[in-house]
Design a protein around this motif. Structure first.
Motif, mmCIF file in Angstrom:
data_model
loop_
_atom_site.group_PDB
_atom_site.id
_atom_site.type_symbol
_atom_site.label_atom_id
_atom_site.label_comp_id
_atom_site.label_asym_id
_atom_site.label_seq_id
_atom_site.Cartn_x
_atom_site.Cartn_y
_atom_site.Cartn_z
ATOM 1 N N SER A 143 0.821 -1.212 0.000
ATOM 2 C CA SER A 143 0.000 0.000 0.000
ATOM 3 C C SER A 143 0.850 1.255 0.000
ATOM 4 C CB SER A 143 -0.917 0.006 1.233
ATOM 5 O OG SER A 143 -0.151 0.073 2.419
ATOM 6 N N GLY A 144 2.136 1.088 0.352
ATOM 7 C CA GLY A 144 3.033 2.238 0.338
ATOM 8 C C GLY A 144 3.096 2.972 1.657
ATOM 9 N N SER A 145 2.212 2.635 2.590
ATOM 10 C CA SER A 145 2.216 3.278 3.904
ATOM 11 C C SER A 145 3.434 2.821 4.695
ATOM 12 C CB SER A 145 0.932 2.919 4.659
ATOM 13 O OG SER A 145 1.008 3.353 5.990
ATOM 14 N N MET A 146 4.188 3.780 5.234
ATOM 15 C CA MET A 146 5.382 3.435 6.004
ATOM 16 C C MET A 146 5.019 2.605 7.224
ATOM 17 S SD MET A 146 8.574 3.409 6.239
ATOM 18 C CE MET A 146 8.906 4.463 4.812
ATOM 19 N N LEU A 147 3.853 2.859 7.806
ATOM 20 C CA LEU A 147 3.428 2.087 8.965
ATOM 21 C C LEU A 147 3.216 0.625 8.595
ATOM 22 C CD1 LEU A 147 2.568 2.007 11.914
ATOM 23 C CD2 LEU A 147 0.244 2.594 11.186
ATOM 24 N N ASN A 148 2.593 0.371 7.454
ATOM 25 C CA ASN A 148 2.392 -1.007 6.999
ATOM 26 C C ASN A 148 3.722 -1.704 6.749
ATOM 27 O OD1 ASN A 148 -0.298 -0.465 7.100
ATOM 28 N ND2 ASN A 148 -0.734 -0.903 4.965
ATOM 29 N N ILE A 149 4.665 -0.979 6.154
ATOM 30 C CA ILE A 149 5.986 -1.552 5.881
ATOM 31 C C ILE A 149 6.693 -1.914 7.180
ATOM 32 C CG2 ILE A 149 8.266 -1.074 4.915
ATOM 33 C CD1 ILE A 149 6.915 0.667 2.819
ATOM 34 N N ILE A 150 6.650 -0.993 8.158
ATOM 35 C CA ILE A 150 7.313 -1.234 9.445
ATOM 36 C C ILE A 150 6.675 -2.423 10.162
ATOM 37 C CG2 ILE A 150 7.738 -0.276 11.741
ATOM 38 C CD1 ILE A 150 7.982 2.468 10.445
ATOM 39 N N VAL A 151 5.350 -2.481 10.160
ATOM 40 C CA VAL A 151 4.643 -3.586 10.816
ATOM 41 C C VAL A 151 4.989 -4.916 10.154
ATOM 42 C CG1 VAL A 151 2.367 -4.603 11.207
ATOM 43 C CG2 VAL A 151 2.742 -2.189 11.696
ATOM 44 N N THR A 152 5.044 -4.924 8.821
ATOM 45 C CA THR A 152 5.355 -6.153 8.092
ATOM 46 C C THR A 152 6.773 -6.633 8.406
ATOM 47 O OG1 THR A 152 3.886 -5.480 6.292
ATOM 48 C CG2 THR A 152 5.467 -7.232 5.825
ATOM 49 N N ILE A 153 7.729 -5.715 8.360
ATOM 50 C CA ILE A 153 9.124 -6.082 8.642
ATOM 51 C C ILE A 153 9.278 -6.534 10.091
ATOM 52 C CG2 ILE A 153 11.484 -5.200 8.797
ATOM 53 C CD1 ILE A 153 10.893 -3.407 6.436
ATOM 54 N N ALA A 154 8.628 -5.817 11.026
ATOM 55 C CA ALA A 154 8.715 -6.179 12.440
ATOM 56 C C ALA A 154 8.111 -7.561 12.694
ATOM 57 C CB ALA A 154 8.016 -5.121 13.292
ATOM 58 N N ALA A 155 6.979 -7.845 12.050
ATOM 59 C CA ALA A 155 6.342 -9.154 12.228
ATOM 60 C C ALA A 155 7.245 -10.271 11.726
ATOM 61 C CB ALA A 155 4.998 -9.188 11.490
ATOM 62 N N PHE A 156 7.895 -10.043 10.584
ATOM 63 C CA PHE A 156 8.787 -11.076 10.055
ATOM 64 C C PHE A 156 10.030 -11.220 10.919
ATOM 65 C CE2 PHE A 156 11.904 -12.884 7.099
ATOM 66 C CZ PHE A 156 11.177 -13.967 6.622
ATOM 67 N N ILE A 158 10.187 -10.799 14.200
ATOM 68 C CA ILE A 158 9.788 -11.589 15.371
ATOM 69 C C ILE A 158 9.692 -13.070 15.008
ATOM 70 C CG2 ILE A 158 7.911 -12.015 17.009
ATOM 71 C CD1 ILE A 158 7.299 -9.016 16.884
ATOM 72 N N LEU A 159 9.141 -13.344 13.837
ATOM 73 C CA LEU A 159 9.027 -14.730 13.398
ATOM 74 C C LEU A 159 10.403 -15.353 13.179
ATOM 75 C CD1 LEU A 159 7.238 -17.064 12.657
ATOM 76 C CD2 LEU A 159 7.074 -16.163 10.342
ATOM 77 N N THR A 163 11.780 -18.666 14.934
ATOM 78 C CA THR A 163 12.337 -19.758 14.131
ATOM 79 C C THR A 163 13.759 -20.090 14.572
ATOM 80 O OG1 THR A 163 11.004 -19.020 12.242
ATOM 81 C CG2 THR A 163 12.799 -20.551 11.779
ATOM 82 N N PHE A 164 14.533 -19.075 14.934
ATOM 83 C CA PHE A 164 15.907 -19.291 15.391
ATOM 84 C C PHE A 164 15.923 -20.139 16.661
ATOM 85 C CE2 PHE A 164 19.577 -17.769 17.950
ATOM 86 C CZ PHE A 164 20.587 -18.285 17.155
ATOM 87 N N VAL A 165 15.034 -19.818 17.596
ATOM 88 C CA VAL A 165 14.944 -20.608 18.829
ATOM 89 C C VAL A 165 14.552 -22.047 18.506
ATOM 90 C CG1 VAL A 165 13.734 -20.859 21.027
ATOM 91 C CG2 VAL A 165 14.414 -18.584 20.239
ATOM 92 N N CYS A 166 13.597 -22.204 17.593
ATOM 93 C CA CYS A 166 13.185 -23.554 17.187
ATOM 94 C C CYS A 166 14.345 -24.318 16.561
ATOM 95 C CB CYS A 166 12.019 -23.475 16.206
ATOM 96 S SG CYS A 166 10.471 -22.885 16.913
ATOM 97 N N PHE A 167 15.135 -23.642 15.742
ATOM 98 C CA PHE A 167 16.281 -24.288 15.099
ATOM 99 C C PHE A 167 17.321 -24.714 16.135
ATOM 100 C CE2 PHE A 167 15.954 -22.446 10.509
ATOM 101 C CZ PHE A 167 14.789 -23.168 10.345
ATOM 102 N N LEU A 168 17.565 -23.844 17.133
ATOM 103 C CA LEU A 168 18.576 -24.160 18.144
ATOM 104 C C LEU A 168 18.188 -25.406 18.945
ATOM 105 C CD1 LEU A 168 19.724 -20.739 19.670
ATOM 106 C CD2 LEU A 168 20.900 -22.187 18.020
ATOM 107 N N TYR A 169 16.910 -25.510 19.275
ATOM 108 C CA TYR A 169 16.431 -26.656 20.052
ATOM 109 C C TYR A 169 15.695 -27.643 19.153
ATOM 110 C CZ TYR A 169 17.503 -23.567 23.959
ATOM 111 O OH TYR A 169 18.147 -22.739 24.840
ATOM 112 N N GLY A 170 16.092 -27.667 17.900
ATOM 113 C CA GLY A 170 15.427 -28.494 16.909
ATOM 114 C C GLY A 170 15.301 -29.963 17.270
ATOM 115 N N PRO A 171 16.405 -30.652 17.569
ATOM 116 C CA PRO A 171 16.309 -32.086 17.871
ATOM 117 C C PRO A 171 15.362 -32.391 19.027
ATOM 118 C CG PRO A 171 18.589 -31.452 17.463
ATOM 119 C CD PRO A 171 17.795 -30.178 17.520
#
Length: 224
Positions: A143-156, A158-159, A163-171
């Protein structure tokens, strides 16, 4: 404030369902079975940093990419919706989508694989930041909104940490959940993805109708 929270939760769930950290952890453990803990940690960091950079770049440059190639937002939502729906459909069937796998990624028995060989490909691409994830990111930030971009990047971001924690304790995680648990999680994520994909399709059709809807010019017929 309520709208921001709603968007943030929607974006996070979309990314979570697309990346499916639980299933990806099983893939990561299988691909790094011969690695030392230090090598596994370095591989996870490199793969997730690369995936984050890819998604962040598409979020920030999405509008410019649209302008360069003459892409409209409805077109992205239609194509992205189909893409996300197909990934979710394959996950619902209990099979992995070809968009998130690499048949040549599994090393032969007895072959020693270096961490750098799998961190970027296939872990970062296409498993973590595949076409479906990119389409999801661009859909939410286009949409071009800076708020949407920031929210999208922040959400990814956090994910990626989750995922990093899951990978570390994967086995340990894979042993605790088991194969049945991973299959159930994969199908649930597939259901969420099919719904998200359908919503993107509906929104794309609606936007396309508004974009190309031309009000007919009234014709006045005068009596002779």
């Amino acid at each position: 404030m309520h709208d921001i929270v709603t968007v943030a939760v929607t974006v996070f769930m979309g990314f979570f369902a697309m990346m499916n950290p639980i299933a990806n952890t099983a893939v990561f453990v299988g691909m790094t079975g011969d690695f030392t803990p230090q090598q596994r940690r370095q591989t996870a960091i490199k793969a997730l940093v690369a995936a984050f950079c890819i998604i962040a770049a598409f979020c920030l440059l999405g509008k410019g990419i649209f302008e360069i190639f003459g892409i409209t937002l409805p077109a992205l939502r239609l194509a992205g919706g189909i893409l996300v729906f197909l990934v979710g459909y394959h996950m619902l069937q209990g099979s992995s989508s070809k968009l998130h796998t690499n048949e040549q990624a599994t090393p032969d028995k007895g072959e020693k694989v270096q961490p750098a060989d799998i961190a970027i490909s296939p872990l970062a691409l296409p498993i973590l930041a595949g076409p479906g994830t990119i389409a999801t990111a661009m859909n939410y930030s286009a949409s071009g909104s800076m708020l949407n971009i920031i929210v999208t990047i922040a959400a990814f971001a956090i994910l990626c940490l989750i995922t990093f924690v899951c990978f570390l304790y994967g086995p340990k995680l894979v042993d605790m959940i088991g194969e049945n648990g991973i299959n159930i999680t994969t199908r649930l994520m597939g259901l969420i993805l099919t719904v998200i994909g359908m919503q993107m399709l509906i929104q794309g059709v609606h936007d396309a109708y508004l974009l190309f809807d031309i009000t007919p010019i009234p014709v006045i017929i005068e009596n002779a």
